[in-house]
Design a protein around this motif. Structure first.
Motif, short mmCIF file in Angstrom:
data_model
loop_
_atom_site.label_atom_id
_atom_site.label_comp_id
_atom_site.label_asym_id
_atom_site.label_seq_id
_atom_site.Cartn_x
_atom_site.Cartn_y
_atom_site.Cartn_z
N GLU A 89 30.31 32.68 48.09
CA GLU A 89 29.22 31.81 48.94
C GLU A 89 29.86 31.36 50.33
O GLU A 89 29.43 31.66 51.47
CB GLU A 89 28.85 30.44 48.40
N GLU A 90 31.05 31.15 50.25
CA GLU A 90 32.06 30.94 51.38
C GLU A 90 32.14 32.18 52.37
O GLU A 90 32.18 32.11 53.65
CB GLU A 90 33.32 30.35 51.04
N VAL A 91 32.19 33.35 51.59
CA VAL A 91 32.55 34.53 52.26
C VAL A 91 31.07 35.36 52.57
O VAL A 91 31.18 36.12 53.53
CB VAL A 91 33.37 35.49 51.35
N GLY A 92 30.20 34.89 51.90
CA GLY A 92 28.69 35.59 52.24
C GLY A 92 28.44 36.77 51.29
O GLY A 92 27.79 37.70 52.02
N ILE A 93 29.19 36.72 50.07
CA ILE A 93 29.08 37.99 49.18
C ILE A 93 28.46 37.48 47.84
O ILE A 93 28.51 36.18 47.53
CB ILE A 93 30.19 39.00 49.19
N LYS A 94 28.23 38.49 47.10
CA LYS A 94 27.98 37.96 45.58
C LYS A 94 29.19 37.84 44.84
O LYS A 94 30.25 38.51 45.12
CB LYS A 94 26.94 39.13 44.84
N PHE A 95 29.14 36.83 43.73
CA PHE A 95 30.49 36.57 43.06
C PHE A 95 30.87 37.76 42.18
O PHE A 95 32.21 38.05 41.97
CB PHE A 95 30.30 35.76 42.21
N GLN A 96 30.13 38.77 41.99
CA GLN A 96 30.47 40.03 41.24
C GLN A 96 31.20 40.93 42.03
O GLN A 96 32.24 41.54 41.66
CB GLN A 96 29.30 40.84 40.84
N GLN A 97 31.09 40.74 43.44
CA GLN A 97 31.97 41.47 44.47
C GLN A 97 33.46 40.79 44.47
O GLN A 97 34.08 41.52 44.05
CB GLN A 97 31.39 41.53 45.79
N ILE A 98 33.36 39.56 44.22
CA ILE A 98 34.70 38.89 44.14
C ILE A 98 35.47 39.53 42.76
O ILE A 98 36.79 39.55 43.02
CB ILE A 98 34.66 37.47 44.11
N GLN A 99 34.73 39.30 41.74
CA GLN A 99 35.21 39.98 40.35
C GLN A 99 35.77 41.32 40.73
O GLN A 99 36.99 41.63 39.92
CB GLN A 99 34.19 40.00 39.42
N LYS A 100 35.20 42.24 41.21
CA LYS A 100 35.53 43.52 41.39
C LYS A 100 36.95 43.59 42.50
O LYS A 100 37.65 44.47 41.98
CB LYS A 100 34.53 44.51 41.96
N TYR A 101 36.98 42.86 43.62
CA TYR A 101 38.14 42.66 44.19
C TYR A 101 39.26 41.94 43.19
O TYR A 101 40.32 42.61 43.55
CB TYR A 101 37.95 41.64 45.50
N GLU A 102 39.06 41.29 42.67
CA GLU A 102 40.28 40.61 41.87
C GLU A 102 40.84 41.34 40.91
O GLU A 102 41.94 41.46 40.45
CB GLU A 102 39.76 39.15 41.15
N THR A 103 40.00 42.13 40.24
CA THR A 103 40.46 43.24 39.41
C THR A 103 41.17 44.53 40.04
O THR A 103 41.60 45.36 39.27
CB THR A 103 39.42 43.72 38.29
N GLY A 104 40.70 44.76 41.26
CA GLY A 104 41.34 45.90 42.07
C GLY A 104 40.26 47.00 41.77
O GLY A 104 40.67 48.26 42.16
N THR A 105 39.36 46.72 41.12
CA THR A 105 38.24 48.06 41.03
C THR A 105 37.56 48.38 42.41
O THR A 105 37.44 49.49 42.76
CB THR A 105 36.92 47.46 39.98
N ASN A 106 37.16 47.33 43.25
CA ASN A 106 36.90 47.75 44.57
C ASN A 106 38.02 47.31 45.59
O ASN A 106 38.61 46.25 45.52
CB ASN A 106 35.68 46.72 44.98
N ARG A 107 38.13 48.21 46.71
CA ARG A 107 39.15 47.83 47.46
C ARG A 107 38.45 46.84 48.56
O ARG A 107 37.33 46.80 49.01
CB ARG A 107 39.30 49.08 48.38
N VAL A 108 39.30 45.75 49.07
CA VAL A 108 38.87 44.95 50.11
C VAL A 108 39.16 45.39 51.43
O VAL A 108 40.14 45.70 51.88
CB VAL A 108 39.81 43.47 50.12
#
Length: 120
Positions: free
Chosen positions: A29-48
Motif C-alpha cells: 500500500e505504501e508503494v502503491g502496488i499489490k501485495f502479491q508483487q511484494i511476494q514476488k520481489y521477496e522471493t526473487g521471482t520478479n526483478r525490482v
C-alpha cells in the motif's frame, strides 16, 4: 530462472520489512502496488526496477544501497553468512524486540550479551 542478485535483493527487502514489523500488505500500500508483487520481489521471482526499489527503500526508511549489502560484486553471489539470518524469523523477532527497548537499557543488554558471549 531466478538471478542470484534478484534473490539477494528480495531477501533484504523481506529482512527489513520483518525488522520493522511491516506486513507485505502494508508495504504494498505504501508503494502503491499489490501485495502479491511484494511476494514476488521477496522471493526473487520478479526483478525490482530501479524506480520501484527507490520507492521501497523510502517506504522502509533505508538507502537503496541497503538492498545490495553483503553481495560479493566479483561473483554476484551473496556473501556467505554462518547462518541465513535473513530467513530466520526468530532472529528478526529478537532484533525487533531489542530495538523496542529504551536506548540506555539496550546498551546495558548489549554489554551483558558481549560479556556472556566471551565467557561461553
Amino acid at each position: 530462472m531466478k538471478h542470484p542478485v534478484d534473490v539477494h535483493v528480495g531477501k533484504r527487502i523481506r529482512h527489513r520489512r520483518w525488522t520493522l514489523g511491516t506486513t507485505q500488505q502494508q508495504l504494498a500500500e505504501e508503494v502503491g502496488i499489490k501485495f502479491q508483487q511484494i511476494q514476488k520481489y521477496e522471493t526473487g521471482t520478479n526483478r525490482v526496477s530501479a524506480s520501484r526499489l527507490w520507492d521501497i527503500a523510502r517506504a522502509l526508511d533505508v538507502p537503496v544501497a541497503f538492498f545490495f549489502e553483503g553481495l560479493d560484486s566479483s561473483s554476484e553471489e551473496p556473501a556467505q553468512l554462518p547462518t541465513d539470518i535473513l530467513a530466520d524469523r526468530e532472529a528478526l523477532e529478537l532484533v525487533r524486540s531489542y530495538y523496542a527497548i529504551p536506548e540506555n537499557q539496550r546498551r546495558q543488554l548489549f554489554e551483558l550479551a558481549r560479556v556472556l558471549s566471551t565467557a561461553a
